[in-house]
Scaffold this motif. Structure first.
Motif, PDB file in Angstrom:
ATOM      1  N   VAL A 156      51.762 -13.699 -26.423  1.00  0.00           N
ATOM      2  CA  VAL A 156      51.960 -11.976 -25.928  1.00  0.00           C
ATOM      3  C   VAL A 156      50.918 -11.114 -26.686  1.00  0.00           C
ATOM      4  O   VAL A 156      50.183 -10.331 -26.318  1.00  0.00           O
ATOM      5  CB  VAL A 156      53.339 -11.688 -25.960  1.00  0.00           C
ATOM      6  CG1 VAL A 156      53.388 -10.116 -25.701  1.00  0.00           C
ATOM      7  CG2 VAL A 156      54.199 -12.241 -24.909  1.00  0.00           C
ATOM      8  N   VAL A 157      51.220 -11.203 -27.725  1.00  0.00           N
ATOM      9  CA  VAL A 157      50.480 -10.272 -29.237  1.00  0.00           C
ATOM     10  C   VAL A 157      48.877 -10.643 -28.967  1.00  0.00           C
ATOM     11  O   VAL A 157      48.105  -9.818 -29.007  1.00  0.00           O
ATOM     12  CB  VAL A 157      51.106 -10.514 -30.569  1.00  0.00           C
ATOM     13  CG1 VAL A 157      49.937  -9.610 -31.502  1.00  0.00           C
ATOM     14  CG2 VAL A 157      52.423  -9.960 -30.336  1.00  0.00           C
ATOM     15  N   ILE A 158      48.537 -12.171 -29.220  1.00  0.00           N
ATOM     16  CA  ILE A 158      46.929 -12.287 -29.079  1.00  0.00           C
ATOM     17  C   ILE A 158      46.465 -11.940 -27.791  1.00  0.00           C
ATOM     18  O   ILE A 158      45.371 -11.330 -27.773  1.00  0.00           O
ATOM     19  CB  ILE A 158      47.034 -13.882 -29.356  1.00  0.00           C
ATOM     20  CG1 ILE A 158      47.508 -14.273 -30.737  1.00  0.00           C
ATOM     21  CG2 ILE A 158      45.490 -14.402 -28.909  1.00  0.00           C
ATOM     22  CD1 ILE A 158      47.408 -15.874 -31.026  1.00  0.00           C
ATOM     23  N   ASN A 159      47.151 -12.184 -26.657  1.00  0.00           N
ATOM     24  CA  ASN A 159      46.501 -11.817 -25.437  1.00  0.00           C
ATOM     25  C   ASN A 159      46.446 -10.123 -25.243  1.00  0.00           C
ATOM     26  O   ASN A 159      45.529  -9.602 -24.621  1.00  0.00           O
ATOM     27  CB  ASN A 159      47.491 -12.120 -24.264  1.00  0.00           C
ATOM     28  CG  ASN A 159      47.395 -13.503 -23.855  1.00  0.00           C
ATOM     29  OD1 ASN A 159      46.448 -14.321 -24.154  1.00  0.00           O
ATOM     30  ND2 ASN A 159      48.385 -14.314 -23.197  1.00  0.00           N
ATOM     31  N   ALA A 160      47.405  -9.273 -25.797  1.00  0.00           N
ATOM     32  CA  ALA A 160      47.196  -7.826 -26.111  1.00  0.00           C
ATOM     33  C   ALA A 160      45.896  -7.654 -26.933  1.00  0.00           C
ATOM     34  O   ALA A 160      45.029  -6.530 -26.600  1.00  0.00           O
ATOM     35  CB  ALA A 160      48.444  -7.346 -26.698  1.00  0.00           C
ATOM     36  N   ILE A 161      45.805  -8.252 -28.018  1.00  0.00           N
ATOM     37  CA  ILE A 161      44.571  -8.019 -28.590  1.00  0.00           C
ATOM     38  C   ILE A 161      43.238  -8.284 -28.016  1.00  0.00           C
ATOM     39  O   ILE A 161      42.210  -7.509 -28.043  1.00  0.00           O
ATOM     40  CB  ILE A 161      44.716  -8.497 -30.101  1.00  0.00           C
ATOM     41  CG1 ILE A 161      45.840  -8.519 -31.052  1.00  0.00           C
ATOM     42  CG2 ILE A 161      43.262  -8.474 -30.976  1.00  0.00           C
ATOM     43  CD1 ILE A 161      46.382  -9.468 -32.240  1.00  0.00           C
ATOM     44  N   LYS A 162      43.399  -9.478 -27.377  1.00  0.00           N
ATOM     45  CA  LYS A 162      42.036  -9.805 -26.390  1.00  0.00           C
ATOM     46  C   LYS A 162      41.782  -8.683 -25.567  1.00  0.00           C
ATOM     47  O   LYS A 162      40.742  -8.340 -25.274  1.00  0.00           O
ATOM     48  CB  LYS A 162      42.398 -11.127 -25.506  1.00  0.00           C
ATOM     49  CG  LYS A 162      42.204 -12.263 -26.612  1.00  0.00           C
ATOM     50  CD  LYS A 162      42.459 -13.451 -25.713  1.00  0.00           C
ATOM     51  CE  LYS A 162      42.585 -14.838 -26.459  1.00  0.00           C
ATOM     52  NZ  LYS A 162      42.709 -15.908 -25.619  1.00  0.00           N
ATOM     53  N   GLU A 163      42.918  -8.192 -24.689  1.00  0.00           N
ATOM     54  CA  GLU A 163      42.571  -6.828 -23.813  1.00  0.00           C
ATOM     55  C   GLU A 163      42.202  -5.925 -24.324  1.00  0.00           C
ATOM     56  O   GLU A 163      41.482  -5.257 -23.736  1.00  0.00           O
ATOM     57  CB  GLU A 163      44.192  -6.693 -23.134  1.00  0.00           C
ATOM     58  CG  GLU A 163      44.520  -7.850 -22.075  1.00  0.00           C
ATOM     59  CD  GLU A 163      43.691  -7.831 -20.910  1.00  0.00           C
ATOM     60  OE1 GLU A 163      43.093  -6.754 -20.386  1.00  0.00           O
ATOM     61  OE2 GLU A 163      43.309  -8.956 -20.390  1.00  0.00           O
ATOM     62  N   MET A 165      40.057  -5.652 -27.036  1.00  0.00           N
ATOM     63  CA  MET A 165      39.023  -5.987 -27.337  1.00  0.00           C
ATOM     64  C   MET A 165      37.957  -5.676 -26.200  1.00  0.00           C
ATOM     65  O   MET A 165      36.742  -5.756 -26.507  1.00  0.00           O
ATOM     66  CB  MET A 165      38.716  -6.946 -28.348  1.00  0.00           C
ATOM     67  CG  MET A 165      39.560  -6.820 -29.641  1.00  0.00           C
ATOM     68  SD  MET A 165      39.211  -8.213 -30.802  1.00  0.00           S
ATOM     69  CE  MET A 165      37.807  -8.623 -31.145  1.00  0.00           C
ATOM     70  N   ILE A 166      38.465  -6.400 -25.133  1.00  0.00           N
ATOM     71  CA  ILE A 166      37.640  -6.443 -23.947  1.00  0.00           C
ATOM     72  C   ILE A 166      36.938  -4.988 -23.511  1.00  0.00           C
ATOM     73  O   ILE A 166      35.769  -4.896 -23.311  1.00  0.00           O
ATOM     74  CB  ILE A 166      38.535  -6.808 -22.777  1.00  0.00           C
ATOM     75  CG1 ILE A 166      38.453  -8.518 -22.971  1.00  0.00           C
ATOM     76  CG2 ILE A 166      37.579  -6.838 -21.332  1.00  0.00           C
ATOM     77  CD1 ILE A 166      39.469  -9.128 -21.751  1.00  0.00           C
ATOM     78  N   ASN A 167      37.890  -3.986 -23.661  1.00  0.00           N
ATOM     79  CA  ASN A 167      37.558  -2.621 -23.384  1.00  0.00           C
ATOM     80  C   ASN A 167      36.830  -2.118 -24.627  1.00  0.00           C
ATOM     81  O   ASN A 167      37.576  -1.322 -25.332  1.00  0.00           O
ATOM     82  CB  ASN A 167      38.578  -1.736 -22.811  1.00  0.00           C
ATOM     83  CG  ASN A 167      38.399  -0.499 -21.922  1.00  0.00           C
ATOM     84  OD1 ASN A 167      37.143  -0.245 -22.057  1.00  0.00           O
ATOM     85  ND2 ASN A 167      39.260   0.010 -21.114  1.00  0.00           N
ATOM     86  N   ILE A 168      35.487  -2.067 -24.719  1.00  0.00           N
ATOM     87  CA  ILE A 168      34.850  -1.751 -25.839  1.00  0.00           C
ATOM     88  C   ILE A 168      34.811  -0.160 -25.890  1.00  0.00           C
ATOM     89  O   ILE A 168      34.841   0.406 -26.998  1.00  0.00           O
ATOM     90  CB  ILE A 168      33.414  -2.401 -25.864  1.00  0.00           C
ATOM     91  CG1 ILE A 168      33.470  -3.688 -26.028  1.00  0.00           C
ATOM     92  CG2 ILE A 168      32.596  -1.533 -27.173  1.00  0.00           C
ATOM     93  CD1 ILE A 168      32.325  -4.593 -25.935  1.00  0.00           C
ATOM     94  N   GLU A 169      34.711   0.690 -24.815  1.00  0.00           N
ATOM     95  CA  GLU A 169      34.544   1.926 -24.922  1.00  0.00           C
ATOM     96  C   GLU A 169      35.880   2.609 -25.413  1.00  0.00           C
ATOM     97  O   GLU A 169      35.789   3.738 -25.997  1.00  0.00           O
ATOM     98  CB  GLU A 169      34.326   2.489 -23.308  1.00  0.00           C
ATOM     99  CG  GLU A 169      32.830   2.043 -22.861  1.00  0.00           C
ATOM    100  CD  GLU A 169      32.750   2.624 -21.430  1.00  0.00           C
ATOM    101  OE1 GLU A 169      33.705   3.573 -20.819  1.00  0.00           O
ATOM    102  OE2 GLU A 169      31.788   2.483 -20.818  1.00  0.00           O
TER     103      GLU A 169
END
Length: 199
Positions: A156-163, A165-169
């Motif tokens: 859950v936490v790793i997926n949240a960090i990925k999400e 970092m996807i939205n760079i703006e």
């Protein structure tokens, strides 16, 4: 008059509290009468719900516990960093804060911080139902989740960090590291960010 009041409540995302009623010259007696007539439902002391609207559980929780700030899994969901709509609403309060919600363990989970740490990273957002909520920003939320990673679940936490970092703006790595330093987890946060950045 009743029609006008009901229209006002509908425009107010279907809910009204006595403070809002007073500001708009709507008497408590009028609200009580509308409740008696089945037009409104009293969902908490001084808080009423329009008959045609669904109750906002987030707004209700914060209304009943004014110093509660949405955090951890609930904040991930409200920030669109997780698809998991939490069954139990998670909030953070100052260490010495007391609330009736503490007894309702099937509905709410609380985390505690000293006032100075509790204040860090608070912001306002709109709930999925349109009400203003107090929540920790994404960076503070990720720090809280990393601190409690074993309890929350690593995936859950790793997926949240990925999400995040996807939205760079909307990403603010400097702020994330600043909070991580305050909570003494800077190296841990840096490791997750660097590993996931390379994926």
């Amino acid at each position: 008059m009743n029609e006008k009041i009901m229209r006002f409540i509908a425009d107010n995302n279907g809910m009204i509290n006595t403070e809002e009623a007073n500001k708009n010259n709507i008497s408590l007696k009028r609200l009580e009468r509308l409740e008696k007539d089945g037009e409104l439902e009293r969902v908490a002391r001084g808080l009423y719900l329009h008959k045609d609207f669904i109750l906002d559980p987030y707004y209700l929780a914060q209304y009943r516990s004014s110093k509660s700030v949405f955090s951890h899994g609930t904040a991930l969901y409200l920030h669109n960093l997780s698809d998991e709509n939490p069954i139990i609403i998670t909030m953070t309060v100052p260490t010495d804060w007391n609330t009736q919600l503490l007894k309702e363990k099937k509905l709410y989970k609380f985390y505690y911080y000293k006032e100075k740490l509790w204040e860090i990273g608070q912001e306002d957002i709109k709930s999925p139902y349109g009400h203003k909520l107090k929540i920790y920003n994404k960076e503070r939320t990720l720090c809280d989740c990393i601190i409690n990673i074993d309890e929350m679940g690593r995936d859950v936490v790793i997926n949240a960090i990925k999400e995040y970092m996807i939205n760079i703006e909307s990403m603010d790595i400097n702020k994330l590291y600043k909070y991580a330093e305050i909570f003494n987890i800077k190296e841990k946060v840096r490791t997750y960010v660097e590993v996931l950045y390379d994926i």
